[in-house]
Design a protein around this motif. Structure first.
Motif, PDB file in Angstrom:
ATOM      1  N   PHE A   1     -28.163 -27.165  -2.601  1.00 26.57           N
ATOM      2  CA  PHE A   1     -29.580 -26.840  -2.801  1.00 26.57           C
ATOM      3  C   PHE A   1     -30.133 -27.320  -4.147  1.00 26.57           C
ATOM      4  O   PHE A   1     -31.308 -27.095  -4.435  1.00 26.57           O
ATOM      5  N   GLY A   2     -29.277 -27.894  -4.973  1.00 26.80           N
ATOM      6  CA  GLY A   2     -29.748 -28.359  -6.292  1.00 26.80           C
ATOM      7  C   GLY A   2     -29.473 -27.318  -7.363  1.00 26.80           C
ATOM      8  O   GLY A   2     -29.403 -26.113  -7.078  1.00 26.80           O
ATOM      9  N   ALA A   3     -29.328 -27.800  -8.602  1.00 28.50           N
ATOM     10  CA  ALA A   3     -28.899 -26.920  -9.697  1.00 28.50           C
ATOM     11  C   ALA A   3     -29.960 -25.900 -10.067  1.00 28.50           C
ATOM     12  O   ALA A   3     -29.664 -24.876 -10.693  1.00 28.50           O
ATOM     13  N   ASP A   4     -31.242 -26.141  -9.683  1.00 29.57           N
ATOM     14  CA  ASP A   4     -32.297 -25.213 -10.095  1.00 29.57           C
ATOM     15  C   ASP A   4     -32.652 -24.183  -9.037  1.00 29.57           C
ATOM     16  O   ASP A   4     -33.628 -23.449  -9.170  1.00 29.57           O
ATOM     17  N   TRP A   5     -31.905 -24.180  -7.964  1.00 33.95           N
ATOM     18  CA  TRP A   5     -32.209 -23.231  -6.873  1.00 33.95           C
ATOM     19  C   TRP A   5     -32.107 -21.806  -7.429  1.00 33.95           C
ATOM     20  O   TRP A   5     -31.188 -21.485  -8.165  1.00 33.95           O
ATOM     21  N   PRO A   6     -33.072 -20.923  -7.092  1.00 32.69           N
ATOM     22  CA  PRO A   6     -33.018 -19.568  -7.674  1.00 32.69           C
ATOM     23  C   PRO A   6     -31.824 -18.744  -7.193  1.00 32.69           C
ATOM     24  O   PRO A   6     -31.558 -18.668  -6.001  1.00 32.69           O
ATOM     25  N   VAL A   7     -31.133 -18.195  -8.175  1.00 32.66           N
ATOM     26  CA  VAL A   7     -30.011 -17.290  -7.891  1.00 32.66           C
ATOM     27  C   VAL A   7     -30.253 -16.043  -8.729  1.00 32.66           C
ATOM     28  O   VAL A   7     -30.523 -16.139  -9.922  1.00 32.66           O
ATOM     29  N   HIS A   8     -30.188 -14.864  -8.111  1.00 33.25           N
ATOM     30  CA  HIS A   8     -30.368 -13.623  -8.868  1.00 33.25           C
ATOM     31  C   HIS A   8     -29.008 -13.033  -9.171  1.00 33.25           C
ATOM     32  O   HIS A   8     -28.108 -13.071  -8.346  1.00 33.25           O
ATOM     33  N   GLY A   9     -28.930 -12.433 -10.339  1.00 30.21           N
ATOM     34  CA  GLY A   9     -27.683 -11.749 -10.683  1.00 30.21           C
ATOM     35  C   GLY A   9     -27.122 -12.302 -11.961  1.00 30.21           C
ATOM     36  O   GLY A   9     -26.993 -13.516 -12.106  1.00 30.21           O
ATOM     37  N   ASP A  10     -26.821 -11.364 -12.876  1.00 28.40           N
ATOM     38  CA  ASP A  10     -26.164 -11.749 -14.115  1.00 28.40           C
ATOM     39  C   ASP A  10     -24.788 -12.307 -13.806  1.00 28.40           C
ATOM     40  O   ASP A  10     -24.332 -12.223 -12.686  1.00 28.40           O
ATOM     41  N   GLU A  11     -24.147 -12.789 -14.846  1.00 27.25           N
ATOM     42  CA  GLU A  11     -22.778 -13.255 -14.616  1.00 27.25           C
ATOM     43  C   GLU A  11     -21.872 -12.031 -14.587  1.00 27.25           C
ATOM     44  O   GLU A  11     -21.193 -11.703 -15.569  1.00 27.25           O
ATOM     45  N   ALA A  12     -21.906 -11.350 -13.469  1.00 30.74           N
ATOM     46  CA  ALA A  12     -21.196 -10.069 -13.385  1.00 30.74           C
ATOM     47  C   ALA A  12     -21.031  -9.652 -11.937  1.00 30.74           C
ATOM     48  O   ALA A  12     -21.712 -10.168 -11.056  1.00 30.74           O
ATOM     49  N   GLY A  13     -20.096  -8.729 -11.748  1.00 32.55           N
ATOM     50  CA  GLY A  13     -19.977  -8.062 -10.456  1.00 32.55           C
ATOM     51  C   GLY A  13     -19.223  -8.852  -9.406  1.00 32.55           C
ATOM     52  O   GLY A  13     -18.470  -9.786  -9.708  1.00 32.55           O
ATOM     53  N   LEU A  14     -19.467  -8.459  -8.145  1.00 34.24           N
ATOM     54  CA  LEU A  14     -18.707  -9.031  -7.042  1.00 34.24           C
ATOM     55  C   LEU A  14     -19.594  -9.847  -6.105  1.00 34.24           C
ATOM     56  O   LEU A  14     -19.115 -10.348  -5.095  1.00 34.24           O
ATOM     57  N   HIS A  15     -20.889  -9.935  -6.421  1.00 38.41           N
ATOM     58  CA  HIS A  15     -21.785 -10.708  -5.543  1.00 38.41           C
ATOM     59  C   HIS A  15     -22.902 -11.350  -6.371  1.00 38.41           C
ATOM     60  O   HIS A  15     -23.109 -10.996  -7.533  1.00 38.41           O
ATOM     61  N   LEU A  16     -23.597 -12.281  -5.767  1.00 33.80           N
ATOM     62  CA  LEU A  16     -24.853 -12.780  -6.335  1.00 33.80           C
ATOM     63  C   LEU A  16     -25.859 -12.875  -5.193  1.00 33.80           C
ATOM     64  O   LEU A  16     -25.501 -12.686  -4.029  1.00 33.80           O
ATOM     65  N   VAL A  17     -27.108 -13.153  -5.539  1.00 34.73           N
ATOM     66  CA  VAL A  17     -28.131 -13.262  -4.494  1.00 34.73           C
ATOM     67  C   VAL A  17     -28.691 -14.677  -4.501  1.00 34.73           C
ATOM     68  O   VAL A  17     -29.214 -15.148  -5.519  1.00 34.73           O
ATOM     69  N   LEU A  18     -28.535 -15.335  -3.365  1.00 33.45           N
ATOM     70  CA  LEU A  18     -29.116 -16.662  -3.192  1.00 33.45           C
ATOM     71  C   LEU A  18     -30.578 -16.464  -2.814  1.00 33.45           C
ATOM     72  O   LEU A  18     -30.875 -15.890  -1.762  1.00 33.45           O
ATOM     73  N   GLY A  19     -31.498 -16.894  -3.679  1.00 34.13           N
ATOM     74  CA  GLY A  19     -32.917 -16.707  -3.392  1.00 34.13           C
ATOM     75  C   GLY A  19     -33.364 -17.580  -2.227  1.00 34.13           C
ATOM     76  O   GLY A  19     -32.828 -18.670  -2.012  1.00 34.13           O
ATOM     77  N   LEU A  20     -34.321 -17.097  -1.443  1.00 31.94           N
ATOM     78  CA  LEU A  20     -34.903 -17.898  -0.362  1.00 31.94           C
ATOM     79  C   LEU A  20     -36.425 -17.848  -0.511  1.00 31.94           C
ATOM     80  O   LEU A  20     -36.971 -16.864  -1.042  1.00 31.94           O
ATOM     81  N   PRO A  21     -37.120 -18.870  -0.043  1.00 34.81           N
ATOM     82  CA  PRO A  21     -38.586 -18.863  -0.168  1.00 34.81           C
ATOM     83  C   PRO A  21     -39.199 -17.667   0.572  1.00 34.81           C
ATOM     84  O   PRO A  21     -38.639 -17.193   1.571  1.00 34.81           O
ATOM     85  N   ASP A  22     -40.360 -17.201   0.079  1.00 32.98           N
ATOM     86  CA  ASP A  22     -40.995 -15.986   0.613  1.00 32.98           C
ATOM     87  C   ASP A  22     -41.270 -16.032   2.111  1.00 32.98           C
ATOM     88  O   ASP A  22     -41.232 -15.009   2.782  1.00 32.98           O
ATOM     89  N   GLN A  23     -41.575 -17.227   2.609  1.00 34.01           N
ATOM     90  CA  GLN A  23     -41.963 -17.295   4.033  1.00 34.01           C
ATOM     91  C   GLN A  23     -40.754 -17.220   4.968  1.00 34.01           C
ATOM     92  O   GLN A  23     -40.904 -17.110   6.187  1.00 34.01           O
ATOM     93  N   VAL A  24     -39.549 -17.247   4.402  1.00 35.66           N
ATOM     94  CA  VAL A  24     -38.348 -17.259   5.254  1.00 35.66           C
ATOM     95  C   VAL A  24     -38.012 -15.837   5.699  1.00 35.66           C
ATOM     96  O   VAL A  24     -38.115 -14.889   4.923  1.00 35.66           O
ATOM     97  N   ASP A  25     -37.596 -15.696   6.954  1.00 38.50           N
ATOM     98  CA  ASP A  25     -37.126 -14.397   7.445  1.00 38.50           C
ATOM     99  C   ASP A  25     -35.626 -14.315   7.140  1.00 38.50           C
ATOM    100  O   ASP A  25     -34.797 -14.850   7.879  1.00 38.50           O
ATOM    101  N   ASP A  26     -35.288 -13.650   6.025  1.00 40.24           N
ATOM    102  CA  ASP A  26     -33.876 -13.660   5.606  1.00 40.24           C
ATOM    103  C   ASP A  26     -32.985 -12.860   6.565  1.00 40.24           C
ATOM    104  O   ASP A  26     -31.785 -13.104   6.657  1.00 40.24           O
ATOM    105  N   GLN A  27     -33.602 -11.914   7.315  1.00 42.43           N
ATOM    106  CA  GLN A  27     -32.789 -11.141   8.272  1.00 42.43           C
ATOM    107  C   GLN A  27     -32.341 -12.057   9.416  1.00 42.43           C
ATOM    108  O   GLN A  27     -31.205 -11.972   9.886  1.00 42.43           O
ATOM    109  N   LEU A  28     -33.254 -12.946   9.803  1.00 41.67           N
ATOM    110  CA  LEU A  28     -32.931 -13.920  10.859  1.00 41.67           C
ATOM    111  C   LEU A  28     -31.839 -14.872  10.367  1.00 41.67           C
ATOM    112  O   LEU A  28     -30.897 -15.203  11.093  1.00 41.67           O
ATOM    113  N   VAL A  29     -31.963 -15.294   9.118  1.00 43.24           N
ATOM    114  CA  VAL A  29     -30.964 -16.212   8.555  1.00 43.24           C
ATOM    115  C   VAL A  29     -29.596 -15.523   8.539  1.00 43.24           C
ATOM    116  O   VAL A  29     -28.581 -16.119   8.926  1.00 43.24           O
TER     117      VAL A  29
END
Ligand SMILES: Cc1ncc(COP(=O)(O)O)c(C=O)c1O
Length: 490
Positions: free
Chosen positions: A406-434
C-alpha cells in the motif's frame, strides 16, 4: 396393561443387536412405561423370572433393572411380595392456588441476557494471522513451567488443592505487587492485589461492588467490546466518550454529569494505540477525586513497548484512591491461563477479596503457586524481555508488508507497542465487509468501526494482531489480505 401386553410393549423397545446394553434399554423402556402411565401406580410388575423368559434375556439383567428403578423411586419392592410401580403422581400442593398468567413472551432470554448478547463480539477463531490480542503461545517456556509444576506436585501442600483463600495465593500477590511497583509504578501492597481470572472478571467484580444497576459509566469510543459487554450486562448506562490524540476526551457537557465510573486504557488506548497525555491523566484524576467517581484503568498489554520504556500506570499518580487498576497475565504468558489481577485502594482490599470468594469460590491455588515460583525465579521477566523483542520484530515485518502493498505512507494507527496495529482504510470503505471477505480467504481481522458505539465519527480500518503469526508467515498472510482489500476496490 396385562403382563403379556407389557412384554410385547417392552419387546418392541429392546433391540438385542443394538450397541446399548440390554439392561439400559430395559430400564429406559420401563421408566417410560411408568412416566407415560402405561403402568399405573400400584401395578405389580411381573416377576424377574417371568419377564426374563418372555423377553428372552437373562434374569440377572431384569433383577439389576428392578433394583435400579427401586433406587430411583420408580418402583417399590415389598419383601417377598413382588415389585410394584410406585405412586409417583405429582405433588398437588398448588392445585388450589390461583396462578398468575405468565407474560406472553416468546423470548426465553431475560432483558439482562439480551443486553449481553446483543452486544456480543467474541469470535470463534482465536489463533493465527491476524487474530488481535493473542500472545505467541508457542514461545511459552513450557519446560520451565512443567519443572516448577512437577516440583510443586511432588511436595504437595494440601491447601493448594483446596479452594483458594480470598484474594488468591498470598505469595503470588506478593511477587505481583513487587512486579507492579517496579515495572508499572503502581503503588500497592500485596493485600491490595486481588487475583482474578482476568480483566473481564476484574471489571465484573468492580462493577458489582462499586455501582448499581442504572448508574452511568463512561467508556472510551472506540473501546474493547469485551469489557463493554460486561458492564452492559450489569445494567449500567454506558456513555461513549470520544478519544482524541491524548486519550479520552470528555466535553464540558459530559463533565457536568459525573459518571459512577470510567473505563480507560491510558498506557495504550484500545484499539487505536495512543498514550494518554499527562495533562489528561491529571485532569481525570482530579475530576474523579472531586466527583468521587471511580476510574478503572485497563493496563492490558503495557509490557510490550518497542521503541521506549513502558509508561507508568495512572494508578501510580492517584493520591485520592479513586483508581482500580486491572491487568492480565494472558497477554504475557498465554490467554488460556486465565489469570489476571486487580489492584484496589487499601480500604477496598478486604471487601474485594471476600466478594470474589463469595461469588466464585475461587481455586487454582496450585497454578498460582507455580506462577509465583515462575515470577520469583526470574522466568517471567526473562519471558517479557524475549517476547518484547519477538513482537517488535513482527510489528516491523508487518509494517514492511503494508508498505510493500500500500506504500510507505499508508495510514497505520498504533504506537510502537502491544500485540496489534490498525491498518487504516478510507472512510467510504465498509471495513466489516472487508473483514468478512478476509475471513473467507483464511485471514482473521477485526473491523475498526465495530469498536465504536457512540457519536464519535467511526474511523475505518482493520485490527491486525501480529503477535501470534510466525515471522516467516507475516508477508504471505498479508499478501492474501492485501489482495482481498484491493479486490473490494480500495
Ligand atoms: C483492552 C483489553 N482489555 C482486556 C482484555 C481481556 O483481558 P482478559 O483476557 O484478562 O480478560 C483484552 C483482550 O483482548 C483487551 O484487548
Amino acid at each position: 396393561m396385562r403382563t403379556a401386553l407389557l412384554s410385547d410393549w417392552l419387546a418392541q423397545r429392546i433391540d438385542k443387536a443394538d450397541i446399548a446394553p440390554l439392561y439400559r434399554q430395559l430400564q429406559d423402556a420401563l421408566r417410560q412405561a411408568i412416566l407415560l402411565h402405561e403402568l399405573a401406580p400400584g401395578r405389580k410388575l411381573p416377576s424377574s423370572r417371568l419377564l426374563a423368559t418372555e423377553l428372552g434375556i437373562g434374569r440377572n439383567t431384569v433383577i439389576q433393572v428392578y433394583e435400579q428403578l427401586a433406587l430411583e423411586g420408580y418402583v417399590q419392592a415389598g419383601t417377598g411380595s413382588g415389585t410394584f410401580v410406585a405412586d409417583s403422581a405429582p405433588d398437588t400442593r398448588f392445585a388450589g392456588v390461583t396462578l398468575p398468567q405468565p407474560t406472553a413472551s416468546t423470548q426465553p432470554l431475560s432483558a439482562r441476557g439480551r443486553r449481553l448478547l446483543d452486544a456480543a463480539g467474541v469470535s470463534r477463531r482465536q489463533w493465527g494471522a491476524f487474530v488481535p490480542g493473542v500472545a505467541d503461545v508457542t514461545r511459552f517456556p513450557s519446560e520451565v513451567w512443567s519443572r516448577l509444576q512437577s516440583r510443586r506436585m511432588r511436595n504437595l501442600q494440601p491447601e493448594l488443592l483446596s479452594y483458594a483463600p480470598p484474594g488468591g495465593h498470598m505469595p503470588l500477590r506478593e511477587v505481583l505487587a513487587e512486579y507492579l511497583r517496579s515495572a508499572r509504578g503502581v503503588r500497592c501492597h500485596a493485600e491490595q492485589v486481588i487475583i482474578t481470572t482476568g480483566i473481564h472478571q476484574s471489571v465484573d467484580l468492580a462493577v458489582r461492588l462499586l455501582s448499581d444497576s442504572g448508574d452511568e459509566v463512561w467508556t472510551e469510543d472506540p473501546c474493547y467490546w469485551g469489557v463493554r459487554s460486561v458492564m452492559q450486562a450489569s445494567g449500567l448506562q454506558l456513555r461513549s466518550i470520544a478519544v482524541d490524540a491524548e486519550g479520552i476526551n470528555p466535553s464540558e457537557a459530559d463533565l457536568a454529569r459525573p459518571p459512577r465510573m470510567m473505563l480507560v486504557t491510558p498506557s495504550h488506548q484500545y484499539p487505536l494505540g495512543m498514550v494518554m497525555s499527562l495533562a489528561r491523566r491529571r485532569m481525570l484524576l482530579e475530576y474523579a477525586r472531586q466527583t468521587q467517581s471511580w476510574i478503572i484503568e485497563d493496563d492490558y498489554d503495557s509490557e510490550f513497548r518497542f521503541a521506549s520504556r513502558p509508561l507508568g500506570a495512572l494508578q501510580g499518580m492517584d493520591e485520592a484512591d479513586r483508581v482500580i487498576y486491572v491487568g492480565s497475565l494472558g497477554k504475557i504468558l498465554y490467554p488460556g491461563l486465565r489469570v489476571g489481577y486487580m489492584v484496589v485502594p487499601p480500604a477496598l482490599a478486604e471487601p474485594f477479596a471476600l466478594a470474589l470468594a463469595e461469588l466464585f469460590r475461587e481455586g487454582q491455588s496450585l497454578q498460582q503457586a507455580v506462577l509465583a515460583d515462575f515470577i520469583e525465579q526470574g522466568h517471567f521477566g526473562a519471558h517479557i524481555r524475549r517476547m518484547r523483542h519477538v513482537y517488535g520484530q513482527r510489528r516491523e515485518l508487518l509494517m514492511q508488508a503494508i508498505a510493500t502493498h500500500f506504500g510507505a505512507d499508508w495510514p497505520v494507527h498504533g504506537d510502537e507497542a502491544g500485540l496489534h496495529l490498525v491498518l487504516g482504510l478510507p472512510d467510504q470503505v465498509d471495513d466489516q465487509l472487508v473483514a468478512q471477505a478476509a475471513l473467507a480467504a483464511g485471514i482473521a481481522t477485526r473491523p475498526l468501526s465495530a469498536y465504536y458505539s457512540g457519536g464519535a465519527s467511526r474511523q475505518k480500518g482493520l485490527l491486525l494482531g501480529y503477535a501470534c503469526v510466525p515471522d516467516a508467515e507475516i508477508a504471505s498472510a498479508f499478501a492474501v489480505l492485501a489482495a482481498v482489500v484491493k479486490a473490494l476496490g480500495v
